[in-house]
Design an enzyme around this catalytic site. Sequence first.
Site, PDB file in Angstrom:
ATOM      1  N   MET A   1      24.167   8.683   2.265  1.00  0.00           N
ATOM      2  CA  MET A   1      24.033  10.016   2.845  1.00  0.00           C
ATOM      3  C   MET A   1      24.329   9.987   4.336  1.00  0.00           C
ATOM      4  O   MET A   1      24.948  10.910   4.879  1.00  0.00           O
ATOM      5  CB  MET A   1      22.628  10.577   2.586  1.00  0.00           C
TER       6      MET A   1
ATOM      7  N   LYS B   1     -17.521  -0.634   5.886  1.00  0.00           N
ATOM      8  CA  LYS B   1     -17.936  -1.678   4.956  1.00  0.00           C
ATOM      9  C   LYS B   1     -19.444  -1.620   4.685  1.00  0.00           C
ATOM     10  O   LYS B   1     -19.884  -1.847   3.558  1.00  0.00           O
ATOM     11  CB  LYS B   1     -17.540  -3.051   5.518  1.00  0.00           C
TER      12      LYS B   1
ATOM     13  N   PHE C   1     -11.512  -6.984  13.916  1.00  0.00           N
ATOM     14  CA  PHE C   1     -10.418  -7.435  13.053  1.00  0.00           C
ATOM     15  C   PHE C   1     -10.099  -6.371  11.997  1.00  0.00           C
ATOM     16  O   PHE C   1     -10.983  -5.875  11.311  1.00  0.00           O
ATOM     17  CB  PHE C   1     -10.802  -8.753  12.371  1.00  0.00           C
ATOM     18  N   GLN C   2      -8.838  -6.039  11.901  1.00  0.00           N
ATOM     19  CA  GLN C   2      -8.337  -5.022  10.960  1.00  0.00           C
ATOM     20  C   GLN C   2      -9.016  -3.661  11.149  1.00  0.00           C
ATOM     21  O   GLN C   2      -9.197  -2.909  10.198  1.00  0.00           O
ATOM     22  CB  GLN C   2      -8.434  -5.509   9.508  1.00  0.00           C
TER      23      GLN C   2
ATOM     24  N   GLU D   1       0.817  -1.218   0.000  1.00  0.00           N
ATOM     25  CA  GLU D   1       0.000   0.000   0.000  1.00  0.00           C
ATOM     26  C   GLU D   1       0.851   1.269   0.000  1.00  0.00           C
ATOM     27  O   GLU D   1       0.452   2.291  -0.537  1.00  0.00           O
ATOM     28  CB  GLU D   1      -0.951   0.010   1.202  1.00  0.00           C
TER      29      GLU D   1
END
Lengths: 561, 184
Positions: free
Chosen positions: A477, A163, A113-114, A51
């Site tokens: 760097m 949802k 969940f999630q 993502e």
Amino acid sequence: MKISGSKALMEALLNEGVDTIFGYPGGSIIPVFDALYDYMDKFHYVLTRHEQGATHAAQGYARIKGKPGVCIVTSGPGATNTITGIADAMLDSTPLVVITGQVNDTMLGTDAFQETDLIGITLPISKWSYQIRDPKEIAFAVAKAFYIAGSGRPGPVVLDITKNAQSEHVDFTPAKCDFIRSYLPNRSIDQYAVTKAAELINSAKKPMALVGHGVTIGEAEQELMAFLDKADIPAAWTIMGESAMPTDYRLNKGMVGMHGNIAPNIKTNECDVLIAIGMRFADRVTGDLKRYAPNAKVIHFEIDPAEINKNVKCEVALLGNVKNTLPAVTSLIKQNNHKDWIDSFAQYQAKENDNVISKELNPKPDEPLKMGEVVRAISNATEGNAILVTDVGQNQMAALRYFQFKQKRSVVTSGGAGTMGFGIPAAIGAKIAAPVRTVCLFCGDGGFQMTMQELGTIIQEKTGVKIILLNNNYLGMVRQQQELFFSKRYSSTPMLNPDFCAVAKAYGIATSHVTQRDELSSAINDMLKDDNPYLLVVEIDENGLVLPMVPPGKGNDEIIV
Amino acid sequence: MEKKLYTVTVFSENIPGLLNQITIVFTRRQINIETLSVSPSAIKGIHKFTITAYTDEDTIKNVVKQIDKRIDILKAYYNTDDELIYQEIALYKIETGKVLAMGGIETIIRKYDARVLEVLENCIVLEKTGLYEETQNMFNELQQSIGVLQFIRSGRVAITKDKKERLSDMLKKIQEYRSKGVDV
């Protein structure tokens, strides 16, 4: 007729002119992806491999296209993986609409969940975050999101859609948003400030302009050069402002800031009027504020009122889009000539040429390959017409310093956030936004490995990005700062790397490996011979430094070579 | 720069998460919020936040601009105490038995211009509005004489000494400018 919230979302995105979506599916966003299945002929959907990659790709797309990039991801980890991209887009004023799935509204707050409180997480790092819990909200929320993302100072917005709002049905009519009473980005020009600015510019003996991202965002490149030409003002750019002026433009005096050119950094502290145009005086540009531009009266052209007097106090603030404010001032300034002042830059340019640039571009034959010479060779081979995408670190600074530009809107880099791993996905987005242009990505071995899974996106999309991996087997760097400021204690910077060409081959991406100077030009020709993706791995000097450099916290006049 | 108490007034749309949007601007700069009060404003649908914090003027200017920048904030500004009329309200719970046994409560009530809100068998609740020092002084005196069972003080509410509420002017101006094709 009633349609599902997911279908309404598709229609709302079409209504906003969306043609490309970057994303990754998951449990709480399946209804939206199900609706998307019926819209595959209307959207170019790009499945990234993570993502974070979706957000950076959307950023690359947005920066080249000049309109919001769109991502759709799932809730929980899918949503939290977008955080780096959202924060990056916020700092670099990149318009982004990030649509995330969320658990059913009845389960909000239950640690389902999630479930993650994405609104709570993104409030400080986004321009606007909104949770859609009812499909009736989709029309206005999407319209508002695109208006906010793209107007004023652009930025990322988050739409968190539960949802149930995706599944439930709604009577959908697309909405349009062009006004929010609590958000007023379109300002009328302050004529008093215009007059004051013109007076200051007319009276200046040593004026200097600083060009930032605002010029590109405002598409004010012509207005900028008309202004500079009339008053005969030398101009330097921040890394976000590169390519607003062609490299060979007579008043383009190079890059300011920590790894910028000597002349404009020194001259910042000599000028009597400093004209900041669509830039925000970031610490990487100013160095020590107490030592910054001590002789200058500052005129600040800026769209975001919160930037006025934030870091550097100004004499005159010109609020608004530089596309409008620049011509207003140009019409009042007199035709001028600052030849002596402009010529005075030359001695510092000569100093930098002798001490830095010539060594970087024309090293002795027995020296290892330098970053600068690789960048310039590719810039020359693409005749200054390519889009430059960079990752972050030495590779970025070398690329920004030595790549040359003829065309506007040609740079995609992570400026404010300095996000390693930005490069590969951003290059994918840039190439999708401008398929006819050559897109050259410069990255290091560190950043490449942060998002190299996106090579999968490249082959699935057949995105013809040209990846140049400047490999020194170090996190260069950080290594540079350790060498200069931490007694060469290379803590956690050497890297044991894989065979990068073998990685490319595993994905079926053409590749070549350059270890010697005489192999470089044929490899570049091979890379540019067609429009297919390519990984060019160049082994460069592991002791290479990006110079000059203003040490962190020091003044710009303390620049070291 | 000199640190002093600033009162920040914020008008916002009434939507969830607004308080968070405001407080994160303070949190980022590690500025402690001294008092906070939130309530519907005189204009329907618009909420008003009154926040006090100790900081310097440069910082409070930036804080206010960064609050104002949030999309759902209508207007934010700051004032110093001399530009405001302000009050806090405090409630004091004391034991009825002790009050009756010791006497002298009416002297304290008169002295501080407090009032009795409730008299119950076990406790008496007093109310005082005033400045921070005044409500604090009354607390100290009660605590020393009778003892305070519970004490609560509100955040500051403030009104500017200007004639009008500035937000109504702003909303009117927005309407005027809209007809000219610009926002402000």
